[in-house]
Every structure is written in structure tokens, then in C-alpha cells.
Scaffold this motif. Sequence first.
Motif, PDB file in Angstrom:
ATOM      1  N   ASP A   1     -69.247  26.413 -31.933  1.00 28.11           N
ATOM      2  CA  ASP A   1     -69.015  26.044 -33.327  1.00 28.11           C
ATOM      3  C   ASP A   1     -68.731  24.553 -33.432  1.00 28.11           C
ATOM      4  N   LEU A   2     -69.715  23.817 -33.918  1.00 31.90           N
ATOM      5  CA  LEU A   2     -69.592  22.376 -34.128  1.00 31.90           C
ATOM      6  C   LEU A   2     -69.675  22.062 -35.619  1.00 31.90           C
ATOM      7  N   SER A   3     -69.224  22.991 -36.446  1.00 28.53           N
ATOM      8  CA  SER A   3     -69.438  22.860 -37.881  1.00 28.53           C
ATOM      9  C   SER A   3     -68.344  22.068 -38.580  1.00 28.53           C
ATOM     10  N   GLN A   4     -67.094  22.361 -38.314  1.00 29.38           N
ATOM     11  CA  GLN A   4     -65.998  21.792 -39.089  1.00 29.38           C
ATOM     12  C   GLN A   4     -65.095  20.947 -38.208  1.00 29.38           C
ATOM     13  N   ALA A   5     -64.575  19.878 -38.781  1.00 26.85           N
ATOM     14  CA  ALA A   5     -63.732  18.956 -38.015  1.00 26.85           C
ATOM     15  C   ALA A   5     -62.318  19.528 -37.905  1.00 26.85           C
ATOM     16  N   VAL A   6     -62.128  20.399 -36.949  1.00 31.55           N
ATOM     17  CA  VAL A   6     -60.798  20.952 -36.664  1.00 31.55           C
ATOM     18  C   VAL A   6     -60.449  20.634 -35.217  1.00 31.55           C
ATOM     19  N   PRO A   7     -59.186  20.368 -34.923  1.00 36.57           N
ATOM     20  CA  PRO A   7     -58.804  20.046 -33.542  1.00 36.57           C
ATOM     21  C   PRO A   7     -59.132  21.206 -32.596  1.00 36.57           C
ATOM     22  N   GLY A   8     -59.741  20.882 -31.474  1.00 38.90           N
ATOM     23  CA  GLY A   8     -60.117  21.897 -30.503  1.00 38.90           C
ATOM     24  C   GLY A   8     -59.043  22.149 -29.464  1.00 38.90           C
ATOM     25  N   TYR A   9     -57.792  21.972 -29.825  1.00 39.84           N
ATOM     26  CA  TYR A   9     -56.653  22.223 -28.931  1.00 39.84           C
ATOM     27  C   TYR A   9     -55.450  22.482 -29.832  1.00 39.84           C
ATOM     28  N   PRO A  10     -54.411  23.130 -29.326  1.00 43.00           N
ATOM     29  CA  PRO A  10     -53.284  23.538 -30.184  1.00 43.00           C
ATOM     30  C   PRO A  10     -52.320  22.392 -30.472  1.00 43.00           C
ATOM     31  N   PRO A  11     -51.448  22.570 -31.463  1.00 40.79           N
ATOM     32  CA  PRO A  11     -50.406  21.581 -31.719  1.00 40.79           C
ATOM     33  C   PRO A  11     -49.425  21.502 -30.547  1.00 40.79           C
ATOM     34  N   HIS A  12     -48.702  20.408 -30.477  1.00 42.15           N
ATOM     35  CA  HIS A  12     -47.651  20.268 -29.478  1.00 42.15           C
ATOM     36  C   HIS A  12     -46.567  21.318 -29.746  1.00 42.15           C
ATOM     37  N   PRO A  13     -45.988  21.910 -28.701  1.00 42.86           N
ATOM     38  CA  PRO A  13     -44.932  22.912 -28.924  1.00 42.86           C
ATOM     39  C   PRO A  13     -43.777  22.404 -29.776  1.00 42.86           C
ATOM     40  N   ASP A  14     -43.417  21.136 -29.623  1.00 42.51           N
ATOM     41  CA  ASP A  14     -42.337  20.592 -30.454  1.00 42.51           C
ATOM     42  C   ASP A  14     -42.738  20.575 -31.924  1.00 42.51           C
ATOM     43  N   MET A  15     -44.022  20.313 -32.175  1.00 39.81           N
ATOM     44  CA  MET A  15     -44.501  20.318 -33.554  1.00 39.81           C
ATOM     45  C   MET A  15     -44.297  21.688 -34.183  1.00 39.81           C
ATOM     46  N   LEU A  16     -44.628  22.729 -33.435  1.00 44.61           N
ATOM     47  CA  LEU A  16     -44.444  24.092 -33.933  1.00 44.61           C
ATOM     48  C   LEU A  16     -42.967  24.416 -34.152  1.00 44.61           C
ATOM     49  N   THR A  17     -42.135  23.924 -33.249  1.00 54.13           N
ATOM     50  CA  THR A  17     -40.689  24.148 -33.404  1.00 54.13           C
ATOM     51  C   THR A  17     -40.166  23.482 -34.668  1.00 54.13           C
ATOM     52  N   TRP A  18     -40.552  22.227 -34.882  1.00 57.38           N
ATOM     53  CA  TRP A  18     -40.085  21.493 -36.057  1.00 57.38           C
ATOM     54  C   TRP A  18     -40.613  22.121 -37.353  1.00 57.38           C
ATOM     55  N   LEU A  19     -41.847  22.582 -37.327  1.00 58.35           N
ATOM     56  CA  LEU A  19     -42.392  23.260 -38.502  1.00 58.35           C
ATOM     57  C   LEU A  19     -41.594  24.522 -38.810  1.00 58.35           C
ATOM     58  N   GLY A  20     -41.303  25.296 -37.760  1.00 58.88           N
ATOM     59  CA  GLY A  20     -40.552  26.530 -37.954  1.00 58.88           C
ATOM     60  C   GLY A  20     -39.152  26.289 -38.474  1.00 58.88           C
ATOM     61  N   GLU A  21     -38.485  25.287 -37.918  1.00 63.48           N
ATOM     62  CA  GLU A  21     -37.122  24.975 -38.360  1.00 63.48           C
ATOM     63  C   GLU A  21     -37.103  24.544 -39.820  1.00 63.48           C
ATOM     64  N   ALA A  22     -38.061  23.692 -40.191  1.00 59.36           N
ATOM     65  CA  ALA A  22     -38.082  23.212 -41.573  1.00 59.36           C
ATOM     66  C   ALA A  22     -38.458  24.325 -42.535  1.00 59.36           C
ATOM     67  N   ALA A  23     -39.413  25.176 -42.123  1.00 58.43           N
ATOM     68  CA  ALA A  23     -39.837  26.268 -42.993  1.00 58.43           C
ATOM     69  C   ALA A  23     -38.712  27.271 -43.220  1.00 58.43           C
ATOM     70  N   ALA A  24     -37.814  27.406 -42.255  1.00 61.33           N
ATOM     71  CA  ALA A  24     -36.710  28.358 -42.365  1.00 61.33           C
ATOM     72  C   ALA A  24     -35.486  27.774 -43.065  1.00 61.33           C
ATOM     73  N   SER A  25     -35.559  26.490 -43.410  1.00 57.87           N
ATOM     74  CA  SER A  25     -34.412  25.832 -44.019  1.00 57.87           C
ATOM     75  C   SER A  25     -34.444  25.953 -45.543  1.00 57.87           C
ATOM     76  N   PRO A  26     -33.365  26.405 -46.147  1.00 58.10           N
ATOM     77  CA  PRO A  26     -33.313  26.447 -47.623  1.00 58.10           C
ATOM     78  C   PRO A  26     -33.483  25.078 -48.263  1.00 58.10           C
ATOM     79  N   ALA A  27     -33.226  24.029 -47.491  1.00 60.76           N
ATOM     80  CA  ALA A  27     -33.313  22.674 -48.042  1.00 60.76           C
ATOM     81  C   ALA A  27     -34.721  22.329 -48.505  1.00 60.76           C
ATOM     82  N   TYR A  28     -35.740  23.012 -47.953  1.00 57.39           N
ATOM     83  CA  TYR A  28     -37.125  22.672 -48.276  1.00 57.39           C
ATOM     84  C   TYR A  28     -37.820  23.745 -49.105  1.00 57.39           C
ATOM     85  N   THR A  29     -37.050  24.609 -49.759  1.00 57.78           N
ATOM     86  CA  THR A  29     -37.660  25.664 -50.561  1.00 57.78           C
ATOM     87  C   THR A  29     -37.824  25.282 -52.030  1.00 57.78           C
ATOM     88  N   GLY A  30     -37.172  24.219 -52.448  1.00 52.42           N
ATOM     89  CA  GLY A  30     -37.288  23.779 -53.839  1.00 52.42           C
ATOM     90  C   GLY A  30     -38.322  22.679 -53.983  1.00 52.42           C
TER      91      GLY A  30
END
Length: 392
Positions: free
Chosen positions: A35-64
Motif C-alpha cells: 500500500d503506497l496510496s496514503q502518506a501515513v507513517p510506516g512505523y508506530p509512535p514512540h511509546p512515550d508519545m502514547l503514554t502522554w496521549l493517554g495521560e492527557a486524554a484521561a485528565s479532566p483538565a482537557y475535557t472542556g
Amino acid sequence: MPHFNPLIARLSPPPVPSVLAWAKAYDGARGPLIDLSQAVPGYPPHPDMLTWLGEAAASPAYTGYGPIEGEKVLRDAYAAHVSGLYNARIGPDHIHITSGCNQAFMATVMAIAGAGDTVLLTNPFYFNQETTLSMLGIKTELLPCDPGNSFLPDIEAVTAVLRTGVRALALVTPNNPTGAVYPAALLRRIFALCRANGVWLILDETYRDFLGEDASPPHALLRIGDWQDTLICLYSFSKSFCIPGHRLGAITASPQVVAQVAKVMDNLQICAPRSAQAAIAKALPALDDWRAENRVEITARADALRSVMSRLTGWKLQAIGAYFAYIRHPYPDISSEFVAEKLAVIAGIVCLPGDYFGAGQEAYLRFAFANADVATILQLEDRLSGFELPGI
């Protein structure tokens, strides 16, 4: 019969899903789908990136709701990043965060142009920019790019067309679809022409993080004293941090432009995704080494494709850079849409036809090679060398 906005109804369906539909007819005979159709990264995000995303998504501070222009922490971090990259003085008041770079482009053109105005795109163009202008009732003029010069525009052509009263010139570098990288000297000449004619230069730098070390900084435009009067730079965090699903982009412009874009954004989305902004603010300074490693990997993939194409007969690598390669197929009298469909169905190679990127592009195919690792790219040699159009 239902009635629709004719500016929308006349547009073709989104191109990537239509191309992926061709792949459903592939029987797997040549091996796994490439699949050479769409410009998407061919490797996963850094584990720290996933951790930071999860922490922020779970924080009430970012729900408003958040600030329309973007979270202060990200505007500060990105302003510092741009300042360091370009050796320029960029403050957070120059930054507006958007939900992806497509939205950055739409908000920008809505802020600076109206229905009936004309915006100049290159030919070939990035199709989402062309459809954005069409649905807004903004006229499009096309600046021809030279296939013999890696699809860079001729400066005389730029000079001539900027005198016709266009509102803005939009450039993408590294380019989508060709991969062409605009040299700093060429950008400076084009920008000088834009300033002289009172034309906005919209510079889409979505793929700049995948330039080689020798291309840093990519240009010196942000060090020009009055750059804010006519320059707007666009960027996407999606490719560098492997989070396209979180939709995060940025605009770098004058505070006056940021204020106008905020009016547009308040009606489009109010604010970009807040948890992703918080995560990126941490990742920008922390993941420099990881991003550099990815740049080396993407360069290896580009080198692998160059090697493959050098050994093929009939297929020609016309331009390459960052995420994309523009390939001339060996069937001059047949549209690239037909060739691309048969490549997907017969050879299991999914790519985009040049027809989707402007008039006169029927001879080309766009390979988004960054999607595939080196081993997969090397398989293209066997599949392309053995490919034949039925009935030809």
C-alpha cells in the motif's frame, strides 16, 4: 430530487478510499498487498508519545473547551521549536494550532481570500488544496512545474502569473505529490516576487522533518524583516509523531493573521484536540533523537526505491523526496488512473494516479514510499518488471 451545494456536488469523491477499493479485487497472487496510496507513517509512535496521549486524554483538565488559537503550552513549545529551526524570532502570538494541516490550509485561505478571488497552485497540485478552493468558490490558477527539473516551477513563469492579480500562491515543500524539495534560494526569489506584487505566500511544510541534515534550515524566509506581511507557513504534527488520527497542525503567521484565523476556527471547530496538544508539547523537545532516527529510516526507504527504479525498464523515477516519489509509467497513451487500477488488481501495488493531481499528469503515478519498509520496497522490482497491462 435532492438539491445540494453545486460547489460540493461537482467534486469527485475522496480519492484515497476510491483507490483502496481497487485493492479489494487483488487475489494475493503476487504476495501481500503493498500500500503506497496514503502518506501515513510506516512505523508506530514512540511509546512515550502514547503514554502522554493517554495521560492527557484521561485528565479532566482537557475535557472542556480550550483556547481557539491553541493550548498555551503547545504554542510556546512550537514557537520555540520554529525559532530554533529557522534561527528566527517567533513568539506564541505567531502560532495558531489547528486540527491537521488540511484544516490549517482551509482556515488560512478563508482568512485571506473570498469567493471570486484567485489562488495560485502548482501543477501538479495537492488535491485537497484544490478541492478546498473549489468548495469555497475561490478560483484556481495553475503554475506549471517542469518535469525535467524535478517539478520545480520556472521563476519566469512565477513572475508572469503573479502579475495577474492572484490573491495568494500556495507551495508545498517537500512536495505532495512529487516529493520535490524547493531549494532555499528558489523560495527566497519566489517570496521576493510575492512581496513585490502584494501576494500572500502560503508555504505548506508538512514533510519538512524528513529533509536531510544538509537542508536545515529549509529556508531563511522567517528571518526577513517584513515576512509577516505576506508569508504564512503551515505544518503537520501527524507525520513526525505518527499520530495522523489525532489531527493536529499549526500555522505560523503574523498576529494579525492568527486573529483572523481564530474567527474561522471558532466556527469550524472552536479548538483543536486538547489532549493531543498537551502530548505534543512534551514530545517536541523530548523526541528529537527519535525523530532524527526516523528521518534516517525514511532516507533509507527513498534510497531503496531509487535503487529499484534504476533497474527497471520503461518505468522512470521523475522526482523523489521526503514521503513521495513521482513515477512515469511506461504506457504513454493510457491514463494513469487505468494503470493504477490494474497495478492494484493485478500486482497488488496500491498507488495514486497522476490524474488526481492536475491536468496533464496522466503519465505519472504517486508512490507514498514512506509507508513501506526497505524489504517491502525492494519487492517492487519483481512486481513492476513482471507487470503487463491486459490487452497491451
